[in-house]
Design a protein around this motif. Structure first.
Motif, PDB file in Angstrom:
ATOM      1  N   ASN A 168       0.943  -1.174   0.091  1.00 18.73           N
ATOM      2  CA  ASN A 168       0.108   0.085   0.000  1.00 18.73           C
ATOM      3  C   ASN A 168       0.743   1.266   0.041  1.00 18.73           C
ATOM      4  O   ASN A 168       0.437   2.183  -0.165  1.00 18.73           O
ATOM      5  N   GLN A 169       2.000   1.232   0.393  1.00 16.65           N
ATOM      6  CA  GLN A 169       2.773   2.333   0.537  1.00 16.65           C
ATOM      7  C   GLN A 169       3.589   2.587  -0.666  1.00 16.65           C
ATOM      8  O   GLN A 169       3.683   3.852  -0.954  1.00 16.65           O
ATOM      9  N   CYS A 170       3.814   1.868  -1.674  1.00 19.49           N
ATOM     10  CA  CYS A 170       4.260   2.084  -2.871  1.00 19.49           C
ATOM     11  C   CYS A 170       3.353   3.226  -3.578  1.00 19.49           C
ATOM     12  O   CYS A 170       4.353   3.971  -4.251  1.00 19.49           O
ATOM     13  N   LYS A 171       2.090   3.291  -3.371  1.00 22.75           N
ATOM     14  CA  LYS A 171       1.547   4.295  -4.344  1.00 22.75           C
ATOM     15  C   LYS A 171       1.558   5.676  -3.582  1.00 22.75           C
ATOM     16  O   LYS A 171       1.234   6.442  -4.250  1.00 22.75           O
ATOM     17  N   GLU A 172       1.885   5.550  -2.190  1.00 17.19           N
ATOM     18  CA  GLU A 172       2.206   6.976  -1.670  1.00 17.19           C
ATOM     19  C   GLU A 172       3.014   7.738  -2.398  1.00 17.19           C
ATOM     20  O   GLU A 172       3.129   8.927  -2.421  1.00 17.19           O
ATOM     21  N   CYS A 173       4.256   7.086  -3.002  1.00 16.09           N
ATOM     22  CA  CYS A 173       5.089   7.773  -3.849  1.00 16.09           C
ATOM     23  C   CYS A 173       4.894   7.867  -5.427  1.00 16.09           C
ATOM     24  O   CYS A 173       5.096   8.690  -5.904  1.00 16.09           O
ATOM     25  N   HIS A 174       4.321   6.606  -5.872  1.00 15.56           N
ATOM     26  CA  HIS A 174       3.827   6.288  -7.094  1.00 15.56           C
ATOM     27  C   HIS A 174       2.950   6.799  -7.893  1.00 15.56           C
ATOM     28  O   HIS A 174       2.310   6.417  -8.696  1.00 15.56           O
ATOM     29  N   GLU A 175       2.059   7.554  -6.901  1.00 15.18           N
ATOM     30  CA  GLU A 175       0.774   8.006  -7.672  1.00 15.18           C
ATOM     31  C   GLU A 175       0.651   9.448  -8.066  1.00 15.18           C
ATOM     32  O   GLU A 175       1.454  10.381  -7.407  1.00 15.18           O
ATOM     33  N   LYS A 176       0.164   9.424  -9.140  1.00 12.60           N
ATOM     34  CA  LYS A 176      -0.101  10.634  -9.852  1.00 12.60           C
ATOM     35  C   LYS A 176      -1.624  10.701 -10.009  1.00 12.60           C
ATOM     36  O   LYS A 176      -2.178   9.637 -10.946  1.00 12.60           O
ATOM     37  N   SER A 177      -2.512  11.610  -9.950  1.00 15.55           N
ATOM     38  CA  SER A 177      -3.819  11.822 -10.067  1.00 15.55           C
ATOM     39  C   SER A 177      -4.597  10.304  -9.566  1.00 15.55           C
ATOM     40  O   SER A 177      -5.284   9.940 -10.403  1.00 15.55           O
ATOM     41  N   LYS A 178      -4.126   9.981  -8.529  1.00 14.96           N
ATOM     42  CA  LYS A 178      -4.711   8.589  -8.040  1.00 14.96           C
ATOM     43  C   LYS A 178      -4.652   7.358  -8.891  1.00 14.96           C
ATOM     44  O   LYS A 178      -4.687   6.166  -8.446  1.00 14.96           O
ATOM     45  N   ALA A 179      -3.396   7.226  -9.884  1.00 16.09           N
ATOM     46  CA  ALA A 179      -3.296   6.259 -10.299  1.00 16.09           C
ATOM     47  C   ALA A 179      -1.715   5.844 -10.343  1.00 16.09           C
ATOM     48  O   ALA A 179      -0.776   6.865  -9.920  1.00 16.09           O
ATOM     49  N   THR A 180      -1.292   4.627 -10.422  1.00 14.40           N
ATOM     50  CA  THR A 180      -0.019   4.344 -10.021  1.00 14.40           C
ATOM     51  C   THR A 180       0.920   4.422 -11.324  1.00 14.40           C
ATOM     52  O   THR A 180       0.385   4.247 -12.504  1.00 14.40           O
ATOM     53  N   VAL A 181       2.005   5.302 -11.194  1.00 11.15           N
ATOM     54  CA  VAL A 181       2.867   5.449 -12.395  1.00 11.15           C
ATOM     55  C   VAL A 181       4.381   5.343 -12.202  1.00 11.15           C
ATOM     56  O   VAL A 181       4.743   5.186 -10.952  1.00 11.15           O
ATOM     57  N   PRO A 182       5.089   5.210 -13.201  1.00 10.71           N
ATOM     58  CA  PRO A 182       6.774   4.906 -12.962  1.00 10.71           C
ATOM     59  C   PRO A 182       7.170   6.383 -12.723  1.00 10.71           C
ATOM     60  O   PRO A 182       6.579   7.599 -13.076  1.00 10.71           O
ATOM     61  N   ILE A 183       8.282   6.430 -11.844  1.00 11.00           N
ATOM     62  CA  ILE A 183       8.820   7.776 -11.646  1.00 11.00           C
ATOM     63  C   ILE A 183       9.919   8.039 -12.089  1.00 11.00           C
ATOM     64  O   ILE A 183      10.247   9.262 -12.631  1.00 11.00           O
ATOM     65  N   GLY A 184      10.977   7.152 -12.270  1.00 12.38           N
ATOM     66  CA  GLY A 184      12.284   7.190 -12.633  1.00 12.38           C
ATOM     67  C   GLY A 184      12.455   7.495 -14.255  1.00 12.38           C
ATOM     68  O   GLY A 184      13.288   8.559 -14.699  1.00 12.38           O
ATOM     69  N   PRO A 185      11.694   6.738 -15.017  1.00 10.38           N
ATOM     70  CA  PRO A 185      12.059   6.917 -16.368  1.00 10.38           C
ATOM     71  C   PRO A 185      11.521   8.228 -17.219  1.00 10.38           C
ATOM     72  O   PRO A 185      10.775   7.993 -17.919  1.00 10.38           O
ATOM     73  N   LYS A 186      12.326   9.424 -16.837  1.00 17.32           N
ATOM     74  CA  LYS A 186      12.119  10.759 -17.502  1.00 17.32           C
ATOM     75  C   LYS A 186      13.382  11.034 -18.266  1.00 17.32           C
ATOM     76  O   LYS A 186      14.496  10.570 -18.078  1.00 17.32           O
ATOM     77  N   ALA A 187      13.087  11.751 -19.457  1.00 20.98           N
ATOM     78  CA  ALA A 187      14.141  12.088 -20.240  1.00 20.98           C
ATOM     79  C   ALA A 187      15.352  12.647 -19.575  1.00 20.98           C
ATOM     80  O   ALA A 187      16.664  12.093 -19.700  1.00 20.98           O
ATOM     81  N   ARG A 188      15.174  13.600 -18.454  1.00 20.19           N
ATOM     82  CA  ARG A 188      16.098  14.219 -18.043  1.00 20.19           C
ATOM     83  C   ARG A 188      17.015  13.316 -17.190  1.00 20.19           C
ATOM     84  O   ARG A 188      18.292  13.519 -17.019  1.00 20.19           O
TER      85      ARG A 188
END
Ligand code: HEC
Ligand code: HEC
Length: 355
Positions: A168-188
């Motif tokens: 349940n804690q994964c989504k506290e960080c991985h949540e964007k507008s209530k949906a689970t999303v990846p965080i690291g794989p951004k161009a920059r």
């Protein structure tokens, strides 16, 4: 004759499959990490199977000084779509894995492997915990903390209760507008070189070359985040902002779980008040102590933001999850940055909260 050839080909394909990555798109997910076949050979060796690509980030999340190994796999023939500012759009079936390890008694001990899997409709988070024999990791939705010993580069020895977040804690960080999303794989954050088995290459260029990424410009045209602890890669301000982007920005943004704080610590944020300068915190109390503002330019000792990073007390510490010790080097960076800032408006005023 033709028919028999067909059978032989089918047989060969099926036989070959057992050596390939085995994706699962929905429940029930396998209890054992090995069932995904992400790694070949001895499990703890983390030798990537065909199509499993290791990657690094310019600036990573701090996780109690653990070593982290990141890999991505996409179904054959599919690719991610480039985005200049957000995480890329990944195809159904994508598997990210992140393994946490510490050097212990002269060898490496793997603790957990987290998977982030793109199912048919949404991303799923799966925490796998390694056994003591290091032969297998098992899916555990709420694992107990485990004692780990390691030595800080300064020589200081640490013994910690390493905390594996529950599912349940994964989504506290991985949540964007209530949906689970990846965080690291951004161009920059991906725009850097990696030492692949076949030689050194820029990660964006490599992903494009193997068909994992569509629409990316050449690396020189793509944004590139600073490496937080390498002054050669960016100014103090650029490194401090990148550090906060990766360590705080996934919660502290208008779609994240800290959205109500009004404190937005993403790379693209330019509003001084939203970045915390002279910002009165939403809720006073323990997190603030007797301090009034998130950041007071030139005065780290009066800045709540630094106080909360420099703490391991629940309700005060930031991030509130994912660490049990203070990231001394990270705190030093942010302290130096706040000290270097010269306020254009002079002192913060207690009434400036609505600026
Ligand atoms: C404290 C916040 C936090 C928590 C809790 C957290 N993650 Fe993450 N996770 C991150 C950040 C930030 C990154 C990207 C930076 C990095 O990899 O260092 C990341 C990266 C990942 C990745 C690599 C792909 C990606 O999104 O960048 C996987 C896989 C992953 N997390 C899985 C999980 C799972 C599973 C859980 C729960 C068991 C979990 N995470 C809990 C913050 C968190
Ligand atoms: C797991 C999500 C999460 C992460 C990661 C996180 N925070 Fe927070 N933060 C929160 C939440 C939720 C609040 C609001 C409740 C509170 O104040 O404790 C908050 C509040 C704050 C506040 C008070 C802001 C205000 O104006 O009210 C500060 C300062 C802060 N965080 C700093 C940080 C810093 C610096 C980092 C990164 C080093 C960070 N946080 C990372 C969730 C997070």
């Amino acid at each position: 004759m033709l028919r028999r050839a067909g059978v032989v080909i089918l047989f060969a394909l099926l036989g070959g499959c057992s050596k390939k990555v085995h994706p699962y798109f929905q429940e029930p997910y396998p209890a054992k990490l090995s069932a995904w076949k992400l790694f070949a050979g001895q499990p703890a060796g983390l030798n990537p199977n065909v199509g499993v690509v290791p990657y690094d980030l310019n600036t990573p999340l701090f996780s109690d000084y653990a070593t982290k190994y990141r890999f991505v796999w996409m179904p054959p023939g599919t690719s991610a779509v480039y985005n200049a500012t957000e995480a890329f759009e990944f195809p159904v079936g994508t598997i990210f894995s992140k393994t946490f390890a510490y050097p212990e008694n002269g060898h490496q001990r793997l603790l957990e492997t987290r998977l982030l899997v793109r199912g048919k409709t949404a991303w799923t988070t799966l925490p796998y915990v390694w056994n003591d024999a290091q032969t297998e990791a098992v899916l555990q939705v709420a694992a107990d903390p485990t004692v780990v010993h390691w030595t800080h580069p300064s020589g200081e020895k640490y013994t910690i209760d390493y905390v594996i977040p529950n599912v349940n804690q994964c989504k506290e960080c991985h949540e964007k507008s209530k949906a689970t999303v990846p965080i690291g794989p951004k161009a920059r954050n991906l725009n850097r070189d990696f030492q692949y088995a076949g030689g050194r290459a820029n990660q964006l260029a490599y992903w494009t070359r193997i068909g994992y990424l569509q629409g990316a410009p050449s690396p020189g045209q793509a944004p590139r985040a600073a490496v937080w602890d390498d002054p050669g890669t960016g100014t103090l301000e650029a490194r401090a902002k990148t550090y906060m982007d990766v360590n705080c920005g996934h919660c502290h943004n208008p779609q994240g779980t800290a959205n109500t704080s009004g404190l937005y610590l993403t790379a693209s944020e330019t509003g001084l008040m939203r970045l915390g300068v002279c910002k009165v915190p939403v809720s006073a109390g323990q997190g603030s102590g007797d301090l009034l503002f998130d950041i007071v330019d030139g005065k780290p000792e009066e800045s709540i933001l630094l106080r909360r990073m420099d703490s391991i007390v629940p309700k005060i510490m930031m991030p509130e999850l994912g660490r049990t010790v203070i990231h001394r080097e990270g705190v030093d960076l942010i302290r130096e940055w706040i000290r270097s800032r010269r306020s254009l408006r002079g002192e913060c005023k207690a009434t400036s909260g609505s600026l």
